[in-house]
Design a protein around this motif. Structure first.
Motif, PDB file in Angstrom:
ATOM      1  N   UNK A 159      -8.650   8.058   5.171  1.00 60.84           N
ATOM      2  CA  UNK A 159      -8.543   7.225   6.518  1.00 60.84           C
ATOM      3  C   UNK A 159      -6.873   6.877   6.642  1.00 60.84           C
ATOM      4  N   UNK A 160      -6.211   7.506   6.036  1.00 62.90           N
ATOM      5  CA  UNK A 160      -4.631   7.139   6.144  1.00 62.90           C
ATOM      6  C   UNK A 160      -4.285   5.914   5.821  1.00 62.90           C
ATOM      7  N   UNK A 161      -4.871   5.262   4.828  1.00 61.01           N
ATOM      8  CA  UNK A 161      -4.400   3.897   4.396  1.00 61.01           C
ATOM      9  C   UNK A 161      -4.057   3.724   2.942  1.00 61.01           C
ATOM     10  N   UNK A 162      -2.817   4.444   2.782  1.00 59.64           N
ATOM     11  CA  UNK A 162      -2.234   4.367   1.334  1.00 59.64           C
ATOM     12  C   UNK A 162      -2.249   3.086   0.426  1.00 59.64           C
ATOM     13  N   UNK A 163      -2.043   2.228   1.401  1.00 64.05           N
ATOM     14  CA  UNK A 163      -2.002   0.860   0.654  1.00 64.05           C
ATOM     15  C   UNK A 163      -3.296   0.344   0.115  1.00 64.05           C
ATOM     16  N   UNK A 164      -4.306   0.528   0.771  1.00 58.43           N
ATOM     17  CA  UNK A 164      -5.795   0.357   0.358  1.00 58.43           C
ATOM     18  C   UNK A 164      -6.129   1.332  -0.771  1.00 58.43           C
ATOM     19  N   UNK A 165      -5.792   2.477  -0.809  1.00 64.78           N
ATOM     20  CA  UNK A 165      -6.013   3.755  -1.647  1.00 64.78           C
ATOM     21  C   UNK A 165      -5.234   3.142  -3.044  1.00 64.78           C
TER      22      UNK A 165
ATOM     23  N   UNK B 123      -9.147  -5.744   9.855  1.00 67.42           N
ATOM     24  CA  UNK B 123     -10.307  -5.734  10.945  1.00 67.42           C
ATOM     25  C   UNK B 123     -10.062  -7.008  11.951  1.00 67.42           C
ATOM     26  N   UNK B 124      -9.420  -7.904  11.542  1.00 66.71           N
ATOM     27  CA  UNK B 124      -9.256  -9.071  12.589  1.00 66.71           C
ATOM     28  C   UNK B 124      -7.630  -9.361  12.865  1.00 66.71           C
ATOM     29  N   UNK B 125      -6.973  -8.441  12.772  1.00 64.93           N
ATOM     30  CA  UNK B 125      -5.507  -8.672  12.864  1.00 64.93           C
ATOM     31  C   UNK B 125      -5.054  -9.143  14.120  1.00 64.93           C
ATOM     32  N   UNK B 126      -6.121  -9.059  15.354  1.00 68.84           N
ATOM     33  CA  UNK B 126      -5.664  -9.111  16.612  1.00 68.84           C
ATOM     34  C   UNK B 126      -5.610 -10.825  16.681  1.00 68.84           C
TER      35      UNK B 126
ATOM     36  N   UNK C 202       2.536  -8.238   8.113  1.00 66.32           N
ATOM     37  CA  UNK C 202       2.427  -8.204   6.574  1.00 66.32           C
ATOM     38  C   UNK C 202       1.148  -7.264   6.272  1.00 66.32           C
ATOM     39  N   UNK C 203      -0.011  -7.444   6.835  1.00 65.46           N
ATOM     40  CA  UNK C 203      -1.114  -6.766   6.799  1.00 65.46           C
ATOM     41  C   UNK C 203      -0.876  -5.416   7.017  1.00 65.46           C
ATOM     42  N   UNK C 204      -0.350  -5.044   8.056  1.00 67.68           N
ATOM     43  CA  UNK C 204      -0.158  -3.586   8.425  1.00 67.68           C
ATOM     44  C   UNK C 204       0.760  -2.900   7.328  1.00 67.68           C
TER      45      UNK C 204
ATOM     46  N   UNK D 114       3.700   2.562   7.858  1.00 67.58           N
ATOM     47  CA  UNK D 114       5.192   2.514   7.660  1.00 67.58           C
ATOM     48  C   UNK D 114       6.078   1.775   8.513  1.00 67.58           C
ATOM     49  N   UNK D 115       6.885   0.889   8.109  1.00 66.86           N
ATOM     50  CA  UNK D 115       7.892   0.005   9.165  1.00 66.86           C
ATOM     51  C   UNK D 115       9.349   0.610   8.913  1.00 66.86           C
ATOM     52  N   UNK D 116      10.104   0.782   9.953  1.00 69.00           N
ATOM     53  CA  UNK D 116      11.469   1.132  10.170  1.00 69.00           C
ATOM     54  C   UNK D 116      12.295   0.023  10.079  1.00 69.00           C
TER      55      UNK D 116
END
Length: 454
Positions: free
Chosen positions: A192-198, A233-236, A245-247, A253-255
């Protein structure tokens, strides 16, 4: 060579070693016997010829003062950086001018490589600075970002269902199912391309085997994972800072977007962690003029050390760019070799350290720890509290327990030896699992900084 003519210490040189084997091999070459034609410059270049098993000596040159960081070149066939010859040469240089003269002219074979590095640094300095380059096709980049967000949302929804099934079935099944349950779930989060969750799912897999009290710890970590899921799921509906922070925690990634900050950065700590696939090097810096703390990360594939090396205890004239809402930073430019000295951060007591961690936890509920400097503390064995160790204020009114990993580390005994029962200053990570000491020094102004990590 340092700008003040002060050479590195043996420990600072050995901190460059990519692994234990290189450290041992380099130490054996840190004597004058195999070396000839050695010399160094005030700008941080060191060179020499090392006699090996062949007819020709190995030609070794090191540049620790370049704008691109330390670099090494050796004619030996080793693929390690630095190789044992570079480490041996630097150890010889650390021994003094009698073995490696200073202010010398580099021979042609070394000067050619050093000149190439200087030209590369000039080109980099002359390149346009500013915001990161925009993607070549913004519309394609937007579509890729949308597709990834959709995959993460699908993964987070699936993870929510799996957590619900786990709680409905009872936590006992987690112990019976073994690690395979978590590894399969983590693989789904990677898809799912969510390495933080993994990564958080993999950490859950280790809890059932962590000893008494594991159900409570597993429930706590599941709750934090559920909170992160719901946050995505409710970041909006979240404030922008918390949504960012959630993202970041999910793994997007953040630059570095901040203006580069030039300072004389004291290198407080450098240590590696590995998950079997990737080695992560964490380097903590303290701005002696700005008072800011920054974290540099460098990565290496399995079996290879990360490229960025900054020995603790030295001070680096450099600029770093920070990332919003984080201590994470990137080394933008280095203006010389790391030098000895540098002001140390002012410390706080145990209570203030906990209060600081609590403040940061309000903004980031998934924060494992926060860097703090404790002053006037004494390492003490807590015989009445389960046999662990703690850092107690000198008046004995408050203390922070050390993490289990810190208690089992050889660094604890270096800290105990440094203290000898007297108050010391300790830099480390303060978190919910306890305090992890990373470096320490005594109260005298010129006291050396002692690394407490391997």
């Amino acid at each position: 060579m340092t700008q003040q003519g002060v050479r590195w210490t043996t420990d600072q040189v050995l901190a460059l070693a990519p692994d234990v084997a290189s450290r041992k091999a380099g130490s054996k070459l840190g004597t004058a016997g195999p070396w000839s034609g050695t010399g160094s410059t005030d700008e941080g270049a060191v060179w020499g010829q090392c006699k090996g098993s062949g007819s020709r000596p190995y030609l070794t040159v090191v540049d620790i003062g370049g704008a691109q960081g330390a670099a090494y070149k050796c004619s030996c066939p080793s693929r390690k950086f630095p190789c044992k010859h570079a480490l041996g040469l630097l150890l010889l240089w650390a021994g003094g001018a009698a073995q490696v003269p200073g202010s010398a002219a580099a021979p042609d074979w070394a000067e050619e490589w050093l000149a190439g590095r200087r030209e590369g640094a000039e080109r980099q300095r002359a390149a346009p600075q500013g915001a990161p380059a925009a993607p070549a096709d913004p519309e394609a980049a937007r579509r890729r970002a949308e597709r990834r967000a959709q995959r993460i949302t699908a993964g987070a929804t699936e993870l929510e269902q799996r957590l619900t099934d786990l709680l409905r079935g009872g936590l006992a099944q987690a112990e019976q199912a073994g690690y395979g349950l978590w590894e399969e779930t983590a693989a789904r989060m990677v898809d799912a391309q969510a390495p933080g969750l993994a990564a958080r799912v993999r950490d859950l897999g280790a809890i059932p085997g962590s000893g008494p009290g594991w159900p409570a710890r597993l429930l706590e970590e599941c709750a934090l994972l559920h909170l992160l899921d719901r946050g995505w799921l409710r970041q909006a509906e979240l404030p922008e800072e918390l949504a960012a922070t959630v993202r970041s925690r999910v793994g997007l990634p953040a630059s570095a977007t901040g203006e580069p900050l030039r300072d004389h950065w004291l290198i407080l700590s450098q240590y590696d962690t590995s998950d079997g696939h990737l080695t992560t090097r964490r380097i903590w810096l303290y701005g002696t003029e700005s008072g800011r703390t920054a974290l540099l990360l460098s990565y290496g594939a399995a079996g290879r050390a990360p490229s960025l090396v900054l020995p603790p205890g030295l001070t680096l004239d450099a600029s770093v760019s920070g990332r919003p809402g984080s201590l994470r930073a990137e080394l933008t430019e280095q203006f010389g070799a790391p030098v000895a000295g540098g002001a140390r951060p002012a410390g706080v007591d145990a209570g203030s350290a906990l209060a600081r961690y609590g403040d940061e936890l309000r903004a980031d509920p998934w924060l494992e720890s926060w860097p703090v400097t404790l002053t006037g503390v004494v390492p003490a064995h807590d015989a009445d509290g389960g046999g662990g160790w703690q850092l107690a204020d000198a008046d004995g009114k408050s203390a922070l327990p050390l993490t289990p990993a810190a208690t089992a580390s050889p660094g604890l005994w270096r800290l105990v030896a440094l203290s000898g029962g007297s108050p010391v200053t300790v830099f480390g990570d303060c978190g919910h699992a306890g305090f992890r000491p990373l470096s320490a020094w005594s109260g005298t102004p010129d006291a050396p900084l002692i690394p407490l990590t391997d």
